[in-house]
Motif scaffolding. Structure first.
Motif, short mmCIF file in Angstrom:
data_model
loop_
_atom_site.label_atom_id
_atom_site.label_comp_id
_atom_site.label_asym_id
_atom_site.label_seq_id
_atom_site.Cartn_x
_atom_site.Cartn_y
_atom_site.Cartn_z
N ASN A 32 77.90 -25.42 69.06
CA ASN A 32 78.92 -24.22 68.84
C ASN A 32 80.03 -24.78 69.07
OD1 ASN A 32 76.88 -22.53 68.24
ND2 ASN A 32 76.68 -21.65 69.90
N SER A 33 80.80 -24.82 70.12
CA SER A 33 81.99 -25.16 70.39
C SER A 33 82.23 -26.67 70.86
CB SER A 33 82.71 -24.46 71.53
OG SER A 33 82.28 -24.57 72.61
N THR A 52 85.85 -24.40 67.45
CA THR A 52 84.57 -23.73 67.42
C THR A 52 83.95 -24.15 66.11
OG1 THR A 52 85.33 -21.89 65.73
CG2 THR A 52 85.19 -21.31 68.15
N ASN A 53 82.69 -23.95 65.76
CA ASN A 53 81.99 -24.67 64.48
C ASN A 53 82.59 -23.77 63.29
OD1 ASN A 53 81.03 -22.02 64.83
ND2 ASN A 53 78.85 -22.93 65.00
N ASN A 73 82.29 -31.75 61.41
CA ASN A 73 80.87 -31.16 61.54
C ASN A 73 79.78 -32.28 61.13
OD1 ASN A 73 81.84 -29.04 62.92
ND2 ASN A 73 81.90 -27.86 61.01
N GLY A 99 76.30 -25.47 73.02
CA GLY A 99 75.58 -25.20 71.95
C GLY A 99 74.26 -24.30 72.51
N ARG A 109 71.23 -21.89 76.47
CA ARG A 109 72.70 -22.59 76.21
C ARG A 109 72.37 -23.98 76.69
NH1 ARG A 109 78.28 -21.42 77.37
NH2 ARG A 109 79.14 -23.06 78.80
#
Length: 123
Positions: A32-33, A52-53, A73, A99, A109
């Motif tokens: 994610n981040s 962030t993604n 990414n 993520g 998580r």
């Protein structure tokens, strides 16, 4: 499990520039981040910037307008472009990836840190 490989630290004069990069290995983790933290001697680790993604970014007030965070990414890589460096930017910079990973039927998580790279701003 995600392996993070950082590069790009070093010694630079005040007002100079440096670029850091952090490549995350391919894994089952959905990232994610991605973020950069730093820790100066005798101080707590602090957030420098994250992305962030979806491409949203946030910066510490102390680096706004001087640092730029970005990510690729496709390469699972996050970058930190630093300019207008000041002696107070001297620290060990750490890459952080957050993520989720599917374990059975549960999303857990996942939080990983790089080994750190030294940035020294000095004459």
């Amino acid at each position: 499990q995600v392996q993070l490989v950082e590069s790009g630290g070093g010694l630079v004069q005040p007002g100079g520039s440096l670029s850091l990069s952090c490549a995350a290995s391919r894994s089952s983790v959905i990232i994610n981040s991605m973020a950069w933290y730093r820790q100066a001697p005798g101080k707590q680790r602090e957030l420098v910037a994250y992305v962030t993604n979806g491409g949203l970014t946030n910066y510490a007030d102390s680096v706004k307008g001087r640092f730029t965070i970005s990510r690729d990414n496709a390469k699972n890589t996050v970058y930190l472009q630093m300019s207008g460096l000041k002696p107070e930017d001297t620290a060990v910079y750490y890459c952080n990836v957050v993520g989720v990973v599917l374990v059975g039927t549960t999303l857990n998580r996942a939080d990983y840190w790089g080994q750190g790279t030294q940035v020294t701003v000095s004459l």
